[in-house]
Scaffold this active site. Structure first.
Site, PDB file in Angstrom:
ATOM      1  N   GLU A   1      56.768  56.741 -31.437  1.00  0.00           N
ATOM      2  CA  GLU A   1      57.312  56.744 -30.061  1.00  0.00           C
ATOM      3  C   GLU A   1      56.526  57.034 -29.059  1.00  0.00           C
ATOM      4  OE1 GLU A   1      60.794  59.199 -30.261  1.00  0.00           O
ATOM      5  OE2 GLU A   1      61.645  58.385 -32.484  1.00  0.00           O
TER       6      GLU A   1
ATOM      7  N   ASP B   1      48.782  71.546 -41.182  1.00  0.00           N
ATOM      8  CA  ASP B   1      48.011  72.692 -42.301  1.00  0.00           C
ATOM      9  C   ASP B   1      48.583  72.476 -43.672  1.00  0.00           C
ATOM     10  OD1 ASP B   1      46.386  75.252 -42.714  1.00  0.00           O
ATOM     11  OD2 ASP B   1      48.444  75.850 -43.292  1.00  0.00           O
TER      12      ASP B   1
END
Length: 521
Positions: A242, A201
């Site tokens: 990752e 956001d």
């Protein structure tokens, strides 16, 4: 548990459906949508054929800004359910072949966040350094808020704190390493629970000039799009990588194409919302220029384009497209503008075939697939949006609970005998329920279902085709798309078959405000 899968670029061409939890489906009968309701209505999204769901914030919050004022980023507000229910929802969505995106709000939190409570209680607390506190008799700046009004509120001890949105949403100080470490931990918390993406956001607002200069049009803005924000997203990208197949998607409102594209460099965000397209007028010249700008900007950084028609912040496009001014901006947003909903619906059907046929990812805001219009006659006492309270131009009208079945409100949104929905639904939606439209070949819902299924046949880049004035024509592979935005019929190009049309065709010509997908020779 961390889930490392084979690297997958699903976000590059996904159809992503935005669920606004308060307004999707109410499972417990309190008039507010919740996780139980979403789980019970997951079959709708499977039938629609979407690839992923983006959930607007569902965290604990006093709801000063509909959950975008977060008090705990690692839990679920009781009005929506429990963290265990969300974990079950994620698993159920994955079994249905649907990925999950959660909304993270990093620019600000709630005044009820434990950090801010400590900062407010004690002027010497180290937590004050995690926000923008300033001393002095005068307000530190004259900055105007994103919702209008001032951006500083005075505390009982005489200090001021910064909030770019409402006073209930204090801004974090992203120069502080503790803030950065906290949000990196929050990302891992949700990625470890199996979410496939993070929607960010107000992504361009995090950093502030510590000198707090006034806004000067001839100088760098003191809190919009500061260069240092890119260091944040590089660190987030390293975390996302990752997990192998996760996406970071930014809410980036920027008019400068080069500044927008900088967020999409290979070591930053995977995608960002295309507000240029969302705000574009229903005009062939303007739309073609917008599409070209979008594709050029994304190609330069190797990122996928996104195509967005509506969301929880903007006037629904059925309404926008039925007005004389079909563009959208917050500056010109006005309720009560004369609207031709029949025209708006016809254009919205054509816009669906446009947005779903362009190369990249497409976003569908809940209710868009039903052809819902903006509800602009909400009673004053029902309105809850702080933007309306501060500026007179609100967002409640696009957040009204969606209709599922029956002839009258709550249209299956809540169980029988439940409390009234948190925002009232118009009686006129009885013909727009999921039940009423399912199986009707002429309905908006069935058009979306067919288009999402058929878009799998579109592949590769697009190339513009010759087109009459007021129309767009382009090809992807052996499929040609023609969108007539003019006021007169246009001829169709040579083709073998018509795959899909937004409205009836007329003996070899495409009527006004209609779109078609054609299999070419």
């Amino acid at each position: 548990m961390k889930r490392c899968n084979v690297t997958n670029t699903w976000w590059r061409d996904a159809v992503i459906y935005q669920v606004y939890p308060r307004s999707y489906a109410d499972g417990n009968g309190d008039g507010v949508g919740d996780i139980a309701g979403i789980r019970a209505r997951l079959d709708h999204l499977s039938a629609l054929g979407v690839d992923a769901i983006w959930f607007s914030p569902w965290y604990p919050s006093p709801m000063a800004d509909a959950g975008y004022d977060v008090s705990d980023y690692r839990d679920i507000d009781p009005v929506f359910g429990t963290l265990g229910e969300v974990e079950a929802l994620i698993a159920e969505a994955h079994r249905a072949g649907i990925r999950v995106i959660v909304d993270v709000v990093p620019n600000h939190c709630s005044i009820e966040h434990p950090w801010f409570q400590k900062a407010l209680a004690d002027p010497a607390a180290p937590e004050r350094e995690l926000f923008w506190f300033r001393d002095g008799d005068e307000m530190p700046t004259a900055w105007r808020g994103e919702f209008g009004g001032t951006t500083w509120t005075r505390t009982p001890d005489g200090a001021w704190y910064l909030h770019l949105f409402t006073p209930e949403q204090p801004d974090f100080n992203w120069d502080h390493p503790r803030v950065r470490a906290e949000f990196e931990s929050v990302l891992r918390f949700w990625l470890d629970r199996g979410v496939d993406g993070i929607r960010i956001d107000s992504a361009a607002l995090l950093m502030k000039d510590p000198d707090l200069p006034e806004v000067d049009p001839s100088a760098k803005h003191p809190f919009h799009d500061l260069d240092a924000v890119h260091d944040v997203y590089r660190s987030w990208r390293r975390i996302a990588d990752e997990y192998a197949d996760r996406a970071l998607i930014g809410e980036v409102w920027l008019p400068e194409v080069d500044r927008f594209a900088a967020y999409l460099r290979p070591d930053e965000l995977h995608a960002a919302f295309n507000f240029d397209f969302l705000g574009c007028a229903w005009d062939a010249g303007a739309m073609r220029a917008c599409i070209d700008r979008t594709l050029d900007a994304h190609a330069g950084v190797g990122a996928p384009a996104t195509w967005v028609l509506s969301n929880h912040d903007v006037t629904r496009h059925v309404t926008r497209y039925g007005r004389q001014d079909t563009a959208f901006s917050f500056a010109t947003k006005r309720e009560g503008t004369p609207t031709d909903l029949e025209l708006g619906t016809r254009r919205a059907r054509a816009a669906a075939l446009l947005s779903l046929s362009l190369p990249g990812a497409a976003y569908v805001y809940q209710g868009e697939e039903l052809g819902l219009w903006e509800v602009e006659n909400l009673p004053v006492e029902a309105r809850q949006d702080p933007m309306w309270q501060r500026s007179g131009h609100g967002r409640d009208g696009c957040r009204v609970p969606i209709p599922w079945s029956s002839e009258r409100p709550p249209f299956g949104f809540s169980p029988d005998g439940a409390a009234e929905p948190w925002l009232p639904q118009p009686e006129g939606w009885k013909d727009l329920t999921v039940a009423a439209q399912t199986g009707d070949p002429h309905s908006m819902l069935e058009l979306y279902r067919r288009a999402i299924a058929a878009r799998r046949a579109l592949s590769g880049p697009m190339r513009w085709l010759p087109s009459p004035p007021g129309a767009l024509a382009y090809a992807r592979g052996d499929v040609a798309v023609v969108v007539n935005m003019s006021g007169a019929p246009v001829p169709l190009p040579d083709h073998d078959t018509c795959l899909l049309a937004s409205g009836p065709l007329d003996d070899g010509v495409l009527p006004p405000d209609t779109a078609v997908w054609l299999r070419t020779t």
